[in-house]
Design an enzyme around this catalytic site. Structure first.
Site, PDB file in Angstrom:
ATOM      1  N   HIS A  57       0.857  -1.181   0.000  1.00 11.47           N
ATOM      2  CA  HIS A  57       0.000   0.000   0.000  1.00 11.47           C
ATOM      3  C   HIS A  57       0.890   1.226   0.000  1.00 11.47           C
ATOM      4  O   HIS A  57       1.934   1.232   0.648  1.00 11.47           O
ATOM      5  CB  HIS A  57      -0.915   0.007   1.241  1.00 11.47           C
ATOM      6  CG  HIS A  57      -2.047   0.966   1.121  1.00 11.47           C
ATOM      7  ND1 HIS A  57      -1.930   2.296   1.453  1.00 11.47           N
ATOM      8  CD2 HIS A  57      -3.313   0.797   0.661  1.00 11.47           C
ATOM      9  CE1 HIS A  57      -3.082   2.891   1.225  1.00 11.47           C
ATOM     10  NE2 HIS A  57      -3.941   2.014   0.739  1.00 11.47           N
ATOM     11  N   GLU A  94      -7.869  -5.214  -0.041  1.00  9.15           N
ATOM     12  CA  GLU A  94      -8.444  -5.995  -1.136  1.00  9.15           C
ATOM     13  C   GLU A  94      -8.429  -7.500  -0.880  1.00  9.15           C
ATOM     14  O   GLU A  94      -9.238  -8.231  -1.431  1.00  9.15           O
ATOM     15  CB  GLU A  94      -7.686  -5.704  -2.438  1.00  9.15           C
ATOM     16  CG  GLU A  94      -7.655  -4.249  -2.836  1.00  9.15           C
ATOM     17  CD  GLU A  94      -8.961  -3.763  -3.402  1.00  9.15           C
ATOM     18  OE1 GLU A  94     -10.018  -4.110  -2.849  1.00  9.15           O
ATOM     19  OE2 GLU A  94      -8.932  -3.014  -4.387  1.00  9.15           O
TER      20      GLU A  94
HETATM   21  N1  ACO Z   1       3.858  -7.698  -4.861  1.00  5.35           N
HETATM   22  C1  ACO Z   1       5.143  -7.719  -5.215  1.00  5.35           C
HETATM   23  N2  ACO Z   1       5.951  -6.634  -5.190  1.00  5.35           N
HETATM   24  C2  ACO Z   1       5.401  -5.489  -4.794  1.00  5.35           C
HETATM   25  C3  ACO Z   1       4.065  -5.390  -4.391  1.00  5.35           C
HETATM   26  C4  ACO Z   1       3.271  -6.559  -4.434  1.00  5.35           C
HETATM   27  N3  ACO Z   1       2.004  -6.548  -4.066  1.00  5.35           N
HETATM   28  N4  ACO Z   1       3.786  -4.109  -4.045  1.00  5.35           N
HETATM   29  C5  ACO Z   1       4.920  -3.415  -4.242  1.00  5.35           C
HETATM   30  N5  ACO Z   1       5.875  -4.247  -4.685  1.00  5.35           N
HETATM   31  C6  ACO Z   1       7.254  -3.887  -5.018  1.00  5.35           C
HETATM   32  C7  ACO Z   1       7.272  -3.096  -6.315  1.00  5.35           C
HETATM   33  O1  ACO Z   1       7.383  -3.946  -7.440  1.00  5.35           O
HETATM   34  C8  ACO Z   1       8.466  -2.199  -6.138  1.00  5.35           C
HETATM   35  O2  ACO Z   1       9.624  -2.918  -6.463  1.00  5.35           O
HETATM   36  P1  ACO Z   1      10.817  -2.199  -7.301  1.00  5.35           P
HETATM   37  O3  ACO Z   1      11.283  -1.099  -6.405  1.00  5.35           O
HETATM   38  O4  ACO Z   1      11.792  -3.303  -7.475  1.00  5.35           O
HETATM   39  O5  ACO Z   1      10.202  -1.697  -8.561  1.00  5.35           O
HETATM   40  C9  ACO Z   1       8.479  -1.950  -4.619  1.00  5.35           C
HETATM   41  O6  ACO Z   1       7.752  -3.020  -4.019  1.00  5.35           O
HETATM   42  C10 ACO Z   1       7.837  -0.651  -4.239  1.00  5.35           C
HETATM   43  O7  ACO Z   1       6.587  -0.584  -4.868  1.00  5.35           O
HETATM   44  P2  ACO Z   1       5.907   0.754  -5.299  1.00  5.35           P
HETATM   45  O8  ACO Z   1       5.348   0.570  -6.649  1.00  5.35           O
HETATM   46  O9  ACO Z   1       6.815   1.912  -5.064  1.00  5.35           O
HETATM   47  O10 ACO Z   1       4.790   0.900  -4.257  1.00  5.35           O
HETATM   48  P3  ACO Z   1       3.582   1.869  -4.413  1.00  5.35           P
HETATM   49  O11 ACO Z   1       3.458   2.595  -3.146  1.00  5.35           O
HETATM   50  O12 ACO Z   1       3.589   2.674  -5.640  1.00  5.35           O
HETATM   51  O13 ACO Z   1       2.459   0.784  -4.656  1.00  5.35           O
HETATM   52  C11 ACO Z   1       0.590  -0.555  -4.646  1.00  5.35           C
HETATM   53  C12 ACO Z   1       1.373   0.527  -3.881  1.00  5.35           C
HETATM   54  C13 ACO Z   1       0.231  -0.035  -6.033  1.00  5.35           C
HETATM   55  C14 ACO Z   1      -0.687  -0.843  -3.877  1.00  5.35           C
HETATM   56  C15 ACO Z   1       1.459  -1.833  -4.770  1.00  5.35           C
HETATM   57  O14 ACO Z   1       1.826  -2.304  -3.486  1.00  5.35           O
HETATM   58  C16 ACO Z   1       0.781  -2.919  -5.586  1.00  5.35           C
HETATM   59  O15 ACO Z   1       0.883  -2.921  -6.816  1.00  5.35           O
HETATM   60  N6  ACO Z   1       0.072  -3.874  -4.918  1.00  5.35           N
HETATM   61  C17 ACO Z   1      -0.648  -4.903  -5.620  1.00  5.35           C
HETATM   62  C18 ACO Z   1      -1.990  -4.367  -6.144  1.00  5.35           C
HETATM   63  C19 ACO Z   1      -2.991  -4.136  -5.031  1.00  5.35           C
HETATM   64  O16 ACO Z   1      -3.101  -4.903  -4.084  1.00  5.35           O
HETATM   65  N7  ACO Z   1      -3.769  -3.042  -5.196  1.00  5.35           N
HETATM   66  C20 ACO Z   1      -4.766  -2.627  -4.213  1.00  5.35           C
HETATM   67  C21 ACO Z   1      -4.261  -1.528  -3.355  1.00  5.35           C
HETATM   68  S1  ACO Z   1      -5.391  -1.109  -2.048  1.00  5.35           S
HETATM   69  C22 ACO Z   1      -6.399   0.051  -2.738  1.00  5.35           C
HETATM   70  O17 ACO Z   1      -6.027   0.850  -3.559  1.00  5.35           O
HETATM   71  C23 ACO Z   1      -7.810   0.044  -2.362  1.00  5.35           C
END
Ligand code: ACO
Length: 363
Positions: A246, A305
């Site tokens: 998140h 989620e």
């Molecule tokens: N699985 C695997 N790796 C992950 C995940 C995940 N769920 N979430 C983040 N990471 C990794 C990213 O790939 C990134 O790696 P990198 O630096 O090597 O590129 C690192 O962790 C940091 O991720 P960011 O993209 O900077 O995190 P951000 O704060 O932008 O993302 C997000 C938050 C979009 C929710 C992300 O965690 C994600 O994609 N989760 C999966 C989708 C999800 O569950 N969405 C629902 C969110 S809740 C809501 O909006 C109601």
């Protein structure tokens, strides 16, 4: 420059606060666990609207007016045609909501708040070759939505589970869809336009579109002892695990526990759910272990989620409709934020840094 606007404060709000370091969500002065499962959705929507609309109905009249707005929204069901049915439910619902007059008043807000609860069940029934069922305005919002979906009056436990869900997702700070709704409101566009912007932003898998794929993940894993291998393979392919991570929460999302508790309450009377819950818990535990090793510097915990998927599946919604159920609750927050922006904010107009080519010099 922060390309995802992290740490940028773009609005002042009295609606909700998200403390990502401590995992605390406050909605209008209530911690989430004081209202989820304790107050009906109607009451929380009214709480969010308080101070933002002229002629806000009092507590007793609000639920009745929302019931009448569901009846009005049923007129839109006539507009469900093959074109709408060919779209994913979220897009079909968006197309129908676009027909609502773009006003600013409480009647427009109630119409928009009511519409998803009526339109989504109607679309899902039509898709199965069944006739849409009219609302029962005297019922609670959540119970009526389930009745329109299944044709049966839900038990108080089942209606309570949906009510808990709608309250849990009703508002959540300046998330992407709420920001989109506020940007639109900041131009003095109407409430329908703000809700449409919210819907468009919510449907992406990085925001509200994650729970459908979570069911695919649970089905793909199948048994608790397959969880580790499946997750390792997904991360090795470069996939993200849906339902984890998140932008704001660096600890467990408090909404996950509110929903897990609702799933557990529902599972007490069900033969199917306990097995599903056990699988989900095994997947959660394996994912947390593996994500910690995979990204030791980035705390990645379970988000709202993950248990949304389990809850909405148990309530009988198909996975491709989960985001539209999310929107049914979040519309309350979008409407309140849009009004707050209109009343207290300014036009939102940030800048971009131009990195393209300079014009060729004139000959
Ligand atoms: N699985 C695997 N790796 C992950 C995940 C995940 N769920 N979430 C983040 N990471 C990794 C990213 O790939 C990134 O790696 P990198 O630096 O090597 O590129 C690192 O962790 C940091 O991720 P960011 O993209 O900077 O995190 P951000 O704060 O932008 O993302 C997000 C938050 C979009 C929710 C992300 O965690 C994600 O994609 N989760 C999966 C989708 C999800 O569950 N969405 C629902 C969110 S809740 C809501 O909006 C109601």
């Amino acid at each position: 420059m922060s390309m995802g606007l992290e740490n940028v404060v773009a609005a002042e709000t009295r609606l909700s606060s998200v403390d990502g370091a401590n995992g605390v969500l406050v909605i209008k002065g209530y911690a989430l666990d004081q209202i989820a499962g304790h107050k009906p959705f109607e009451e929380v929507a009214r709480l969010l609207f308080t101070g933002l609309f002229d002629d806000l109905p009092d507590a007793g009249a609000f639920a009745a007016r929302l019931g009448r707005a569901r009846e009005e929204a049923f007129a839109l069901v006539q507009r469900i045609d093959d074109g709408i049915l060919a779209l994913p439910p979220m897009d079909g619902m968006r197309a129908l909501i676009a027909r609502i007059h773009d006003g600013e008043d409480i009647d427009t807000a109630l119409r928009l708040l009511a519409a998803p609860a009526v339109l989504l069940p109607a679309i899902l029934r039509r898709r199965r070759g069944l006739s849409p069922l009219p609302p029962r305005p005297g019922q609670g919002h959540a119970a009526d939505m389930l009745h329109m979906l299944t044709g049966k009056m839900p038990s108080p436990e089942v209606a309570g589970a949906l009510d808990t869900y709608l309250v849990t997702v009703a508002d959540h700070g300046l998330n992407a869809s709420t920001f989109a709704a506020r940007v639109v409101a900041s131009t003095w566009s109407g409430l329908t336009s703000s809700v449409l912007a919210g819907l468009a932003a919510l449907k992406g898998p990085l925001h509200g579109g994650a729970p459908g794929p979570i069911i695919a993940m649970l089905d793909g894993i199948g048994r608790p002892d397959n969880a580790e291998a499946w997750i390792e393979a997904a991360l090795a392919r470069g996939d993200r695990l849906m339902g984890f991570g998140h932008r704001i929460y660096k600890v467990r999302d408090p909404r996950a526990d509110a929903l897990k508790a609702a799933v557990r309450r529902m599972s007490e009377g069900s033969n199917v759910l306990p097995g599903r819950l056990m699988l989900a818990e095994a997947v959660e535990a394996a994912a947390l272990r593996i994500l910690q090793a995979h990204k030791p510097d980035r705390p990645l915990d379970v988000n709202v989620e993950f248990y949304t998927a389990l809850l909405l599946e148990a309530l009988g919604f198909p996975p491709d409709a989960f985001t539209a159920v999310f929107a049914t609750g979040r519309t309350a927050g979008w409407l309140a934020h849009a009004r707050e922006q209109r009343l207290t904010g300014r036009l939102i107009r940030p800048q971009s840094a131009y990195v393209g080519p300079e014009p060729a010099e004139a000959a």
